[in-house]
Enzyme design. Structure first.
Site, PDB file in Angstrom:
ATOM      1  N   HIS A   1     -47.113  33.885 -86.240  1.00  8.77           N
ATOM      2  CA  HIS A   1     -46.392  34.766 -85.313  1.00  8.77           C
ATOM      3  C   HIS A   1     -47.162  34.910 -84.002  1.00  8.77           C
ATOM      4  CE1 HIS A   1     -44.154  38.752 -84.535  1.00  8.77           C
ATOM      5  NE2 HIS A   1     -45.123  38.755 -83.640  1.00  8.77           N
ATOM      6  N   GLU A   2     -48.419  35.274 -84.097  1.00  7.84           N
ATOM      7  CA  GLU A   2     -49.212  35.506 -82.887  1.00  7.84           C
ATOM      8  C   GLU A   2     -49.458  34.220 -82.117  1.00  7.84           C
ATOM      9  OE1 GLU A   2     -49.707  38.413 -81.732  1.00  7.84           O
ATOM     10  OE2 GLU A   2     -48.920  39.384 -83.524  1.00  7.84           O
TER      11      GLU A   2
ATOM     12  N   HIS B   1     -46.807  33.341 -79.728  1.00  7.62           N
ATOM     13  CA  HIS B   1     -46.741  34.156 -78.506  1.00  7.62           C
ATOM     14  C   HIS B   1     -47.473  33.526 -77.329  1.00  7.62           C
ATOM     15  CE1 HIS B   1     -44.587  37.635 -79.740  1.00  7.62           C
ATOM     16  NE2 HIS B   1     -45.508  38.180 -80.495  1.00  7.62           N
TER      17      HIS B   1
ATOM     18  N   ASP C   1     -40.758  39.420 -78.781  1.00  7.21           N
ATOM     19  CA  ASP C   1     -40.484  40.235 -79.975  1.00  7.21           C
ATOM     20  C   ASP C   1     -39.137  40.921 -79.793  1.00  7.21           C
ATOM     21  OD1 ASP C   1     -42.918  39.784 -81.481  1.00  7.21           O
ATOM     22  OD2 ASP C   1     -43.943  40.962 -79.955  1.00  7.21           O
TER      23      ASP C   1
ATOM     24  N   TYR D   1     -37.917  42.687 -85.362  1.00  9.22           N
ATOM     25  CA  TYR D   1     -38.979  42.715 -86.365  1.00  9.22           C
ATOM     26  C   TYR D   1     -38.367  42.844 -87.760  1.00  9.22           C
ATOM     27  CZ  TYR D   1     -42.559  43.569 -82.777  1.00  9.22           C
ATOM     28  OH  TYR D   1     -43.406  43.465 -81.706  1.00  9.22           O
TER      29      TYR D   1
END
Length: 350
Positions: free
Chosen positions: A300-301, A304, A313, A316
């Protein structure tokens, strides 16, 4: 003396009035200097007031006004229509996990709370230039109900705050970053946590490689693709293929991991600072693999980072991500949690 039927009717009316009057309400006001010379002096105060008749439990959402973290929580527009570039943080956060941790602020009726925000940490005004600006705060709040479920509440917003900005229009990140190495670099992480991170990084690399292999070999619609990214098109597949090609090639095991964050988020990054991930409280309680896992969080990170496609985002959690794929595939292909759940593939989808 009132008849029993009339007494009952009056009681019902009183209860109805009380139920109507007992409505939750919030207001938001932003204040600050009328002008600043140097964006480093652009510090504003957000005042959140409970305007309703009941005590509210407001989640300390790191993306919202109760948090000082430099997330994208303000809409800023210059007098000529320009907008500063966002250069703050993107955060993986779960309201459900935050509720379980009791991470909320209690605000009684009529009470207010002031939170200071340094806008220079989140916005770069270089492209939008010197001049007058209008600032509007994000007015979405998450409320914890008595049954511990989470609902949303939009606050009423006072007149927009305005200020003139001159002088220095951007600040350099205060913390230098040395780049990638062959092995992970740790900041403020215990030996036990370093072991957990190394395991998660290896698993994240496996997830990313698996996702890349899947997208490469599937050139038509599949359940796994449409569940997380919406109806299949060649353009959407190309976007996801590009993202996972970059994520898989990112050498996550050589990133820098900062363990100083203590709130109930999972993790966050500065998208322009490739290869550095800040790990927070929820990360340590997550399983290594599976839904909302440590490994998935790292995917996920990593998605980014601007160099990897710069996901956002928009939604969620699995339910919200699935709904996003149906309602707005264009956002789904740019949603970080959608990438995480596609990579985790739990439960397994063909």
């Amino acid at each position: 003396m009132l008849s029993s039927s009339l007494h009952t009717l009056l009681s019902v009316l009183v209860l109805a009035v009380l139920s109507v009057s007992a409505k939750p309400g919030l207001s938001v006001a932003v204040s600050g200097p009328a002008s600043v010379t140097g964006v480093q002096n652009l510090k504003v105060v957000a005042t959140i007031t409970n305007t309703g008749d009941e005590t509210l439990k407001i989640l300390n959402d790191p993306r919202g006004l109760l948090s000082k973290r430099p997330a994208n929580k303000f809409t800023i527009t210059s007098s000529h229509g320009g907008r500063p570039a966002f250069h703050g943080v993107k955060v993986k956060y779960s309201p459900t996990v935050a509720v379980q941790a009791g991470d909320f602020t209690v605000l009684p009726p009529g009470s207010s709370i002031d939170v200071s925000h340094d806008l220079s940490e989140a916005y770069n005004f270089t492209s939008s230039g010197v001049g007058a600006y209008e600032f509007e705060a994000d007015n979405l709040f998450y409320i914890v109900n008595d049954n511990k479920e989470v609902s949303t509440l939009w606050a009423n917003q006072a007149q927009a705050y305005t200020a003139s900005v001159a002088g220095n229009l951007a600040i350099a990140r205060s913390e230098p970053f040395g780049g990638l190495t062959k092995r992970a670099t740790f900041i403020g992480c215990t030996a036990a946590r370093q072991t957990l991170i190394n395991t998660a990084a290896a698993s994240a690399q496996t997830y990313a490689a698996g996702a890349l292999s899947y997208v490469t070999s599937h050139t038509t619609a599949s359940t796994r693709f449409t569940t997380w990214f919406g109806s299949f098109t060649t353009a959407r597949r190309s976007t996801i293929l590009s993202h996972f090609t970059k994520i898989s090639g990112s050498s996550i095991s050589g990133f820098t991991f900062d363990c100083s964050c203590t709130d109930t988020s999972y993790a966050y990054v500065y998208p322009s600072t490739f290869g550095k991930i800040y790990l927070c409280g929820a990360f340590w309680n997550a399983p290594n693999t599976g839904t909302d896992s440590k490994a998935g969080t790292l995917v996920h990170e990593t998605s980014h980072f601007t160099a990897n496609g710069g996901t956002n985002d928009y939604a969620y959690g699995q339910s919200a991500a699935k709904s996003l794929a149906t309602s707005n595939p264009a956002q789904a292909v740019m949603n970080a949690d959608s990438h995480e759940y596609f990579a985790e593939n739990n439960p397994v989808l063909a």
